[in-house]
Design a protein around this motif. Structure first.
Motif, PDB file in Angstrom:
ATOM      1  N   SER A 158       0.852  -1.184   0.000  1.00  0.00           N
ATOM      2  CA  SER A 158       0.000   0.000   0.000  1.00  0.00           C
ATOM      3  C   SER A 158       0.891   1.239   0.000  1.00  0.00           C
ATOM      4  O   SER A 158       1.536   1.540   1.015  1.00  0.00           O
ATOM      5  CB  SER A 158      -0.919  -0.006   1.222  1.00  0.00           C
ATOM      6  N   GLU A 159       0.958   1.909  -1.156  1.00  0.00           N
ATOM      7  CA  GLU A 159       1.774   3.107  -1.328  1.00  0.00           C
ATOM      8  C   GLU A 159       3.230   2.856  -0.920  1.00  0.00           C
ATOM      9  O   GLU A 159       3.865   3.649  -0.230  1.00  0.00           O
ATOM     10  CB  GLU A 159       1.190   4.281  -0.518  1.00  0.00           C
ATOM     11  N   GLY A 160       3.747   1.696  -1.352  1.00  0.00           N
ATOM     12  CA  GLY A 160       5.132   1.345  -1.083  1.00  0.00           C
ATOM     13  C   GLY A 160       5.385   0.796   0.299  1.00  0.00           C
ATOM     14  O   GLY A 160       6.543   0.476   0.642  1.00  0.00           O
ATOM     15  N   ARG A 161       4.358   0.624   1.098  1.00  0.00           N
ATOM     16  CA  ARG A 161       4.515   0.133   2.468  1.00  0.00           C
ATOM     17  C   ARG A 161       3.934  -1.278   2.575  1.00  0.00           C
ATOM     18  O   ARG A 161       2.799  -1.526   2.170  1.00  0.00           O
ATOM     19  CB  ARG A 161       3.815   1.077   3.449  1.00  0.00           C
ATOM     20  N   GLU A 162       4.722  -2.200   3.142  1.00  0.00           N
ATOM     21  CA  GLU A 162       4.245  -3.560   3.343  1.00  0.00           C
ATOM     22  C   GLU A 162       3.249  -3.612   4.513  1.00  0.00           C
ATOM     23  O   GLU A 162       3.424  -2.922   5.510  1.00  0.00           O
ATOM     24  CB  GLU A 162       5.418  -4.508   3.620  1.00  0.00           C
ATOM     25  N   ILE A 163       2.224  -4.463   4.341  1.00  0.00           N
ATOM     26  CA  ILE A 163       1.187  -4.629   5.368  1.00  0.00           C
ATOM     27  C   ILE A 163       1.182  -6.103   5.780  1.00  0.00           C
ATOM     28  O   ILE A 163       0.843  -6.982   4.985  1.00  0.00           O
ATOM     29  CB  ILE A 163      -0.205  -4.217   4.848  1.00  0.00           C
ATOM     30  N   HIS A 164       1.544  -6.394   7.033  1.00  0.00           N
ATOM     31  CA  HIS A 164       1.622  -7.764   7.538  1.00  0.00           C
ATOM     32  C   HIS A 164       0.663  -7.927   8.718  1.00  0.00           C
ATOM     33  O   HIS A 164       0.718  -7.146   9.668  1.00  0.00           O
ATOM     34  CB  HIS A 164       3.048  -8.094   7.978  1.00  0.00           C
ATOM     35  N   LEU A 165      -0.186  -8.937   8.643  1.00  0.00           N
ATOM     36  CA  LEU A 165      -1.165  -9.198   9.695  1.00  0.00           C
ATOM     37  C   LEU A 165      -0.815 -10.525  10.379  1.00  0.00           C
ATOM     38  O   LEU A 165      -0.690 -11.565   9.718  1.00  0.00           O
ATOM     39  CB  LEU A 165      -2.576  -9.253   9.118  1.00  0.00           C
ATOM     40  N   ILE A 166      -0.656 -10.495  11.693  1.00  0.00           N
ATOM     41  CA  ILE A 166      -0.366 -11.697  12.482  1.00  0.00           C
ATOM     42  C   ILE A 166      -1.552 -11.964  13.392  1.00  0.00           C
ATOM     43  O   ILE A 166      -1.884 -11.151  14.265  1.00  0.00           O
ATOM     44  CB  ILE A 166       0.918 -11.520  13.313  1.00  0.00           C
ATOM     45  N   ASN A 167      -2.189 -13.097  13.176  1.00  0.00           N
ATOM     46  CA  ASN A 167      -3.367 -13.495  13.949  1.00  0.00           C
ATOM     47  C   ASN A 167      -2.943 -14.572  14.948  1.00  0.00           C
ATOM     48  O   ASN A 167      -2.529 -15.673  14.556  1.00  0.00           O
ATOM     49  CB  ASN A 167      -4.458 -14.009  13.018  1.00  0.00           C
ATOM     50  N   LEU A 168      -3.028 -14.288  16.227  1.00  0.00           N
ATOM     51  CA  LEU A 168      -2.551 -15.190  17.272  1.00  0.00           C
ATOM     52  C   LEU A 168      -3.676 -16.088  17.770  1.00  0.00           C
ATOM     53  O   LEU A 168      -4.737 -15.608  18.172  1.00  0.00           O
ATOM     54  CB  LEU A 168      -1.981 -14.388  18.444  1.00  0.00           C
ATOM     55  N   ALA A 197      -8.758  -5.935   6.701  1.00  0.00           N
ATOM     56  CA  ALA A 197      -7.424  -5.342   6.577  1.00  0.00           C
ATOM     57  C   ALA A 197      -7.184  -4.819   5.160  1.00  0.00           C
ATOM     58  O   ALA A 197      -6.591  -3.748   4.979  1.00  0.00           O
ATOM     59  CB  ALA A 197      -6.358  -6.375   6.946  1.00  0.00           C
ATOM     60  N   LYS A 198      -7.632  -5.547   4.159  1.00  0.00           N
ATOM     61  CA  LYS A 198      -7.469  -5.082   2.776  1.00  0.00           C
ATOM     62  C   LYS A 198      -8.228  -3.788   2.556  1.00  0.00           C
ATOM     63  O   LYS A 198      -7.747  -2.878   1.866  1.00  0.00           O
ATOM     64  CB  LYS A 198      -7.956  -6.156   1.797  1.00  0.00           C
ATOM     65  N   SER A 199      -9.428  -3.703   3.130  1.00  0.00           N
ATOM     66  CA  SER A 199     -10.230  -2.487   2.976  1.00  0.00           C
ATOM     67  C   SER A 199      -9.643  -1.322   3.777  1.00  0.00           C
ATOM     68  O   SER A 199      -9.623  -0.179   3.301  1.00  0.00           O
ATOM     69  CB  SER A 199     -11.668  -2.774   3.414  1.00  0.00           C
ATOM     70  N   LYS A 200      -9.154  -1.613   4.975  1.00  0.00           N
ATOM     71  CA  LYS A 200      -8.635  -0.574   5.858  1.00  0.00           C
ATOM     72  C   LYS A 200      -7.304  -0.012   5.380  1.00  0.00           C
ATOM     73  O   LYS A 200      -7.081   1.207   5.357  1.00  0.00           O
ATOM     74  CB  LYS A 200      -8.487  -1.151   7.266  1.00  0.00           C
ATOM     75  N   PHE A 201      -6.381  -0.897   4.963  1.00  0.00           N
ATOM     76  CA  PHE A 201      -5.029  -0.476   4.621  1.00  0.00           C
ATOM     77  C   PHE A 201      -4.756  -0.446   3.117  1.00  0.00           C
ATOM     78  O   PHE A 201      -3.690   0.000   2.697  1.00  0.00           O
ATOM     79  CB  PHE A 201      -4.011  -1.391   5.306  1.00  0.00           C
ATOM     80  N   GLY A 202      -5.686  -0.934   2.318  1.00  0.00           N
ATOM     81  CA  GLY A 202      -5.509  -0.897   0.863  1.00  0.00           C
ATOM     82  C   GLY A 202      -4.795  -2.100   0.293  1.00  0.00           C
ATOM     83  O   GLY A 202      -4.800  -2.297  -0.924  1.00  0.00           O
ATOM     84  N   ALA A 203      -4.184  -2.921   1.124  1.00  0.00           N
ATOM     85  CA  ALA A 203      -3.468  -4.113   0.664  1.00  0.00           C
ATOM     86  C   ALA A 203      -3.074  -4.935   1.873  1.00  0.00           C
ATOM     87  O   ALA A 203      -3.045  -4.439   3.008  1.00  0.00           O
ATOM     88  CB  ALA A 203      -2.239  -3.740  -0.156  1.00  0.00           C
ATOM     89  N   VAL A 204      -2.761  -6.211   1.645  1.00  0.00           N
ATOM     90  CA  VAL A 204      -2.189  -7.083   2.671  1.00  0.00           C
ATOM     91  C   VAL A 204      -1.038  -7.858   2.028  1.00  0.00           C
ATOM     92  O   VAL A 204      -1.249  -8.590   1.060  1.00  0.00           O
ATOM     93  CB  VAL A 204      -3.233  -8.061   3.253  1.00  0.00           C
ATOM     94  N   THR A 205       0.161  -7.664   2.565  1.00  0.00           N
ATOM     95  CA  THR A 205       1.330  -8.371   2.041  1.00  0.00           C
ATOM     96  C   THR A 205       1.395  -9.793   2.577  1.00  0.00           C
ATOM     97  O   THR A 205       1.735 -10.719   1.833  1.00  0.00           O
ATOM     98  CB  THR A 205       2.617  -7.613   2.418  1.00  0.00           C
ATOM     99  N   SER A 206       1.077  -9.984   3.846  1.00  0.00           N
ATOM    100  CA  SER A 206       1.075 -11.341   4.407  1.00  0.00           C
ATOM    101  C   SER A 206       0.028 -11.442   5.507  1.00  0.00           C
ATOM    102  O   SER A 206      -0.311 -10.452   6.168  1.00  0.00           O
ATOM    103  CB  SER A 206       2.450 -11.722   4.965  1.00  0.00           C
ATOM    104  N   PHE A 207      -0.485 -12.654   5.677  1.00  0.00           N
ATOM    105  CA  PHE A 207      -1.399 -12.995   6.762  1.00  0.00           C
ATOM    106  C   PHE A 207      -0.887 -14.299   7.358  1.00  0.00           C
ATOM    107  O   PHE A 207      -0.734 -15.303   6.655  1.00  0.00           O
ATOM    108  CB  PHE A 207      -2.828 -13.167   6.249  1.00  0.00           C
ATOM    109  N   THR A 208      -0.593 -14.301   8.663  1.00  0.00           N
ATOM    110  CA  THR A 208      -0.043 -15.487   9.325  1.00  0.00           C
ATOM    111  C   THR A 208      -0.827 -15.771  10.593  1.00  0.00           C
ATOM    112  O   THR A 208      -0.938 -14.906  11.457  1.00  0.00           O
ATOM    113  CB  THR A 208       1.441 -15.282   9.683  1.00  0.00           C
ATOM    114  N   GLU A 209      -1.372 -16.990  10.660  1.00  0.00           N
ATOM    115  CA  GLU A 209      -2.092 -17.395  11.857  1.00  0.00           C
ATOM    116  C   GLU A 209      -1.187 -18.313  12.671  1.00  0.00           C
ATOM    117  O   GLU A 209      -0.942 -19.472  12.303  1.00  0.00           O
ATOM    118  CB  GLU A 209      -3.390 -18.115  11.484  1.00  0.00           C
ATOM    119  N   LEU A 210      -0.673 -17.788  13.787  1.00  0.00           N
ATOM    120  CA  LEU A 210       0.300 -18.500  14.622  1.00  0.00           C
ATOM    121  C   LEU A 210      -0.372 -19.092  15.857  1.00  0.00           C
ATOM    122  O   LEU A 210      -1.232 -18.460  16.476  1.00  0.00           O
ATOM    123  CB  LEU A 210       1.412 -17.559  15.068  1.00  0.00           C
ATOM    124  N   ILE A 211       0.072 -20.309  16.208  1.00  0.00           N
ATOM    125  CA  ILE A 211      -0.440 -20.987  17.397  1.00  0.00           C
ATOM    126  C   ILE A 211       0.627 -20.934  18.493  1.00  0.00           C
ATOM    127  O   ILE A 211       1.736 -21.437  18.318  1.00  0.00           O
ATOM    128  CB  ILE A 211      -0.808 -22.444  17.084  1.00  0.00           C
TER     129      ILE A 211
END
Length: 538
Positions: free
Chosen positions: A49-59, A137-151
């Motif tokens: 999103s505008e040159g910025r990576e967007i990473h979402l970590i779901n715990l 997240a895609k709607s809020k930030f304009g893009a999602v570079t990664s989504f990781t669901e960690l246990i």
């Protein structure tokens, strides 16, 4: 005494057809491997999103209440953290390239360390669902570079980095990339395994995996990756809180008393009354005369998620029919194909664009690589699409043939080209939509297509059988014939009465001798040449 002992031995051998096996700890040479899994699902793309990576970590937390995070990224990145329960986070360093967003709802994350975090309020409905969270997240930030669901991670090291796919779409069989490292919490996994000799008469192997009840209150997901060559069946038994995820690349048969996931769909148990003991499961496995148990595995763990890798017991090469289409490039995406035939024996499939006469019957067979007991392939509808003239569509009335009720992985049907028989377009595409159901759930819908060249058939008029004329027709013909005859007779009589001759012919005088006067001869000749004149003179 000897006779009595012999009888007892024979009875024992008869009642225990399956020899007992000694359960031992799993070693490297065993055909099964069990490991805890800490990444339940995720995705990794090149989107920013505008040159910025967007990473979402779901715990997904169960065993920890505190974890650490080290921000080592050297490119601008936003890290969004979400947790299913209240947890404390310690950030180790302040990174000018990183911005951390904390989602707050029914649960929240308390941070100690550098103050570079932003709180985001979100509804519990979105927070608890991974797909909804990714969409938000895609709607809020304009893009999602990664989504990781960690246990249950004890620590996370964030490095940043882009993937290769164009869009981030969740995958259940996902391994995170270099953008993130983690240290999982310590868990215990105990696996025991034994191999059972197969009788020669058995045609199909049965592999039993039993999940022992350690903590029946904690839901556990066990992913089984099964690779085999010979016909095989999996028996999966566990406590009520167990869910099995099944991944197999060849004809997949399984029975379970627990819910199971296949093709991304969670289905109800197909064998709810499986026995919960070693002896009972062996007896259940040999109930069918064509099958016999080949291995038995027991798993005991406190981990919420496991991955089980199992391979075939033998080295025999797969014996699949030549027409079978059961291997796929991806275990999560089965392949559906369609073959066309010009005869009802289905022996010689036509390749490429099929040329057919417009008045002939065409036979087709649709097959899917997803073949498992209880699954059923159906053909929802078929239509013809003209390649010219604005892609005109003509629906088809197909005649389906019956299918094997146990494993219906292919369907045959026939149809005619009556809807396009009078159409001037020759090139058409046959398109059919198929559905695979595992009662009562739909687990796959897909379309298949083949090209057709329709040759207009020359119709011949059928010979008509003459049955004779009715009385009215005969009388009408007779009366018309009488009228025509009378008219012709009257016309002839009219012509005769009005054109008849009234002139009576006179006798012709003899020609005088040549010696007479020539002038007289001329006069006589003139007189003879005009009989009407002679009459006047007389």
């Amino acid at each position: 005494m000897r006779v009595t002992i012999l009888i007892v031995v024979l009875i024992a051998a008869h009642t225990s057809a399956v020899p007992p096996c000694e359960l031992k700890e799993v070693k490297d040479e065993n055909p099964i491997k069990v490991t805890p899994s800490w990444v339940s699902q995720g995705c990794w793309s090149a989107d920013t999103s505008e040159g910025r990576e967007i990473h979402l970590i779901n715990l997904n937390l169960d065993m920890i209440s505190w974890f650490t995070m080290d921000l080592k990224n050297t490119v601008p990145a936003s890290i969004i953290l979400n947790s299913n329960k209240n947890v404390s986070l310690t950030l180790f360093n302040e990174n000018i390239y990183a911005k951390v967003y904390l989602i707050r709802s029914d649960s929240w994350i308390t941070v100690t360390g550098p103050d570079n975090t932003v709180d985001l309020d979100l509804s519990a409905v979105i927070q608890s669902d991974s797909n909804s969270l990714l969409g938000w997240a895609k709607s809020k930030f304009g893009a999602v570079t990664s989504f990781t669901e960690l246990i249950d991670p004890q620590s996370i090291t964030f490095n940043a980095g882009r993937g290769h796919s164009q869009d981030c779409e969740l995958q259940t069989n996902f391994t995170q990339g270099k953008y993130l490292d983690y240290l999982p919490v310590n868990t215990s996994v105990e696996v025991k395994f034994c191999r059972i000799p197969m009788p020669l008469k058995a045609k199909e192997e049965v592999h039993i995996i039993r999940h022992l009840p350690v903590d029946t209150m904690t839901p556990r997901l066990i992913e089984v990756n099964f690779t085999h060559h010979n016909p095989s069946t999996l028996i999966l038994q566990g406590p009520n809180t167990t869910t099995w995820k099944i991944i197999c690349r060849i004809d997949c048969k399984f029975k379970s008393n627990n819910p199971f996931i296949i093709m991304g769909y969670q289905l109800l148990p197909n064998s709810p009354n499986l026995p919960a003991s070693y002896e009972g499961l062996l007896k259940f496995a040999e109930a069918d005369s064509n099958t016999a148990p080949a291995s038995y595995t027991e798993i005991s763990t406190d981990s919420k998620r496991l991955k089980v890798y199992m391979k075939s017991m033998t080295n025999t090469a797969p014996q699949l029919p030549s027409t079978s289409l059961q291997t796929t490039t991806s275990p999560n995406k089965p392949k559906t194909t369609m073959h066309l035939y010009l005869s009802p024996d289905y022996r010689s499939p036509s390749e490429g664009i099929v040329e057919v006469l417009s008045n002939k019957t065409i036979y087709a067979e649709v097959s899917t690589s997803l073949s498992m007991e209880g699954a059923k392939l159906d053909i929802e509808n078929c239509s013809l699409h003209a390649r010219a003239l604005g892609m005109e569509v003509k629906s088809l009335d197909i005649k389906k043939e019956t299918c094997n009720p146990k494993t219906c992985s292919s369907r045959r049907f026939s149809f005619t080209l009556k809807p396009v028989q009078e159409h001037h377009s020759q090139r058409w595409d046959l398109q059919c939509f198929t559905a695979v159901t595992f009662v009562p759930h739909l687990i796959l819908r897909e379309g298949v297509e083949r090209g057709l060249k329709v040759i207009k058939a020359i119709s011949t008029l059928p010979t008509r059988e003459f049955h004779g004329l009715e009385l009215g027709a005969v009388l009408g013909i007779a009366f018309a014939s009488f009228l025509i005859g009378a008219c012709l007779t009257g016309a002839l009589w009219f012509i005769h009465t009005h054109t008849g001759s009234t002139v009576k012919r006179q006798p012709v005088p003899a020609i005088p001798p040549v010696s007479e006067n020539s002038s007289a001869n001329h006069s006589i000749g003139s007189t003879q040449s005009t009989p009407c004149s002679s009459s006047s003179m007389a």
